[in-house]
Design an enzyme around this catalytic site. Structure first.
Site, mmCIF file in Angstrom:
data_model
loop_
_atom_site.group_PDB
_atom_site.id
_atom_site.type_symbol
_atom_site.label_atom_id
_atom_site.label_comp_id
_atom_site.label_asym_id
_atom_site.label_seq_id
_atom_site.Cartn_x
_atom_site.Cartn_y
_atom_site.Cartn_z
ATOM 1 N N ASP A 1 -18.277 -27.995 2.706
ATOM 2 C CA ASP A 1 -19.678 -27.832 3.125
ATOM 3 C C ASP A 1 -20.064 -26.366 2.906
ATOM 4 O O ASP A 1 -19.307 -25.409 3.518
ATOM 5 C CB ASP A 1 -19.780 -28.459 4.438
ATOM 6 C CG ASP A 1 -21.622 -28.465 4.752
ATOM 7 O OD1 ASP A 1 -22.066 -27.596 4.754
ATOM 8 O OD2 ASP A 1 -21.653 -29.690 5.305
ATOM 9 N N SER B 1 -25.693 -27.768 2.219
ATOM 10 C CA SER B 1 -25.523 -29.129 2.611
ATOM 11 C C SER B 1 -26.476 -30.077 2.483
ATOM 12 O O SER B 1 -26.937 -30.252 1.357
ATOM 13 C CB SER B 1 -25.131 -28.969 4.324
ATOM 14 O OG SER B 1 -24.465 -30.246 4.773
#
Length: 415
Positions: A215, A79
């Site tokens: 993500d 991320s």
């Protein structure tokens, strides 16, 4: 004699200067594999970037041209940590031997661009909280056309494909067997940071393969295990050093008792369960990684073979990963600076409680800097000797002869 010392210092300075911007030779030329891992957490990436700024500064006191990518065999990130990994490993457009960003510059990048990335006015009523357009723009701008194969060191960035329902690990180690993973770093960074609800999924194609990404924190908010696994699959060398940096968590408070929750309807478990799973997953991640080191590393090895730096009492005002007020971002930077002066924490395998070591985080980082510098110099010297095809004593003899000849020449010039 003074003239000889002067010449040796000049020669050594030139030698080190020539070494300083070279890529780190492969781990088989060294004594230990070095790994940097950075957690996910949105704007809270300011915190680990601040911690890494200390390490970067320490390395630069020993080598002014130092970049983290010159000292770590692999940088892993999920991320926001994946974006940081890409920025630290991408070559600069001004000098392809230097990194595009330092940790200090990444702090400034987040503070400058965070309010535009997480701008509430860009969201939709029924879609994600933010449209992601500015994030796409700025990520492509800073990472340009760099591909995974062009990084200054190995990179490991996990993501998740919502179409195939499988994790995707963008790893430098995998490119030989899976060349379709050699995507643009910008596409990889946008894939691993497409947080559900917050940002839209990210679609791209590479080598005829479709990627429908969200993500990486869906599977690996802390990418340390993934990164270590990639290293162990592709390296036979058993000794590794890992620096793992988190983005901060709020202090754990006891909440519900078994008696209180015994008769909860199913729907009431949804939000507490998400929080429980997040806490439990983070604890298990630390359990697995730390137990690996306790079990596989020789007992004589120092405790900082694995160092985890995490703020476990993050101010709730700074805990929201999309809070981009100036106060929150400055608070995260200040927290990172304070964290450096807190004690190193380790996990008790029986109780899952944390206990303090008699060592500050900045002291542990300084020790790691010494290891990194020593390892890099050792590899570069070994590589240089192998290239010349002469053993160490022979190199010293030749160096001594050349030094004496040069000193004689200098003396003659000034007589």
């Amino acid at each position: 004699m003074a003239l000889l010392v002067f010449f040796v210092l000049v020669f050594a300075g030139q030698l080190i200067g020539g070494f300083s911007t070279q890529r780190l030779p492969p781990s088989e030329n060294g004594n230990i594999i070095t790994i940097l891992s950075i957690d996910g957490g949105g704007i809270k990436g300011i915190l680990p970037a601040t911690v890494l700024h200390h390490l970067d500064t320490t390395l630069k006191t020993k080598d002014p041209n130092a970049d983290l990518a010159h000292y770590f065999d692999v940088i892993g990130g999920t991320s926001t940590g994946g974006i940081m990994a890409a920025m630290l490993a991408a070559p600069s457009s001004h000098d392809p031997n230097r990194a595009a960003f330092t940790p200090g510059q990444i702090v400034d990048f987040y503070k400058q661009n965070g309010p535009h990335i997480f701008n509430a006015s860009t969201g939709t009523l029924f879609g994600p909280q933010f449209d992601g357009e500015f994030l796409h723009y700025i990520t492509r701008k800073v990472l340009k056309n760099t591909r995974l194969s062009q990084t200054l060191t190995n990179v490991v960035i996990p993501s998740f494909d919502i179409k195939t329902q499988k994790p995707v690990i963008f790893s430098s180690y995998k490119l030989g067997n899976a060349p379709y993973l050699n995507a643009l770093l910008s596409d990889i960074a946008l894939s691993t940071s497409a947080a559900p609800i917050i940002l839209p999924p990210y679609y791209f194609e590479n080598e005829g393969v479709e990627f429908n990404m969200i993500d990486g924190a869906v599977e690996a908010g802390n990418p340390t295990q993934v990164t270590i696994s990639e290293v162990l699959q592709h390296n036979s060398y058993p000794k590794i050093l890992v620096l793992s940096v988190g983005t901060g968590v709020e202090k754990v408070t006891e909440t519900y008792t078994a008696q209180e929750t015994a008769h909860w309807p199913g729907a009431c478990w949804v939000f507490p369960l998400i929080a429980f799973r997040g806490r439990g997953s983070a604890a298990m991640d630390e359990y697995h990684v730390q137990s690996f080191f306790n079990g596989s590393q020789p007992s004589s090895q120092p405790s900082y073979q694995y160092l985890r730096i995490e703020e476990h009492d993050l101010n709730p005002a700074f805990a929201n990963l999309v809070n981009v007020t100036p106060e929150s971002m400055q608070g995260l930077e200040d927290t990172g600076k304070q964290l450096l002066h807190e004690n190193v924490l380790k996990l008790n395998f029986d109780t899952f409680d944390l206990y303090k070591l008699n060592l500050k985080n900045y002291e542990a980082l300084d020790r790691i800097a010494d290891i990194l510098v020593g390892e890099r110099q050792s590899r570069l010297e070994r590589k240089s000797m192998e290239k010349r095809g002469r053993p160490l004593l022979e190199n010293l003899r030749v160096f001594s002869e050349k030094t004496e000849a040069s000193v004689t020449l200098l003396k003659n010039l000034f007589i």
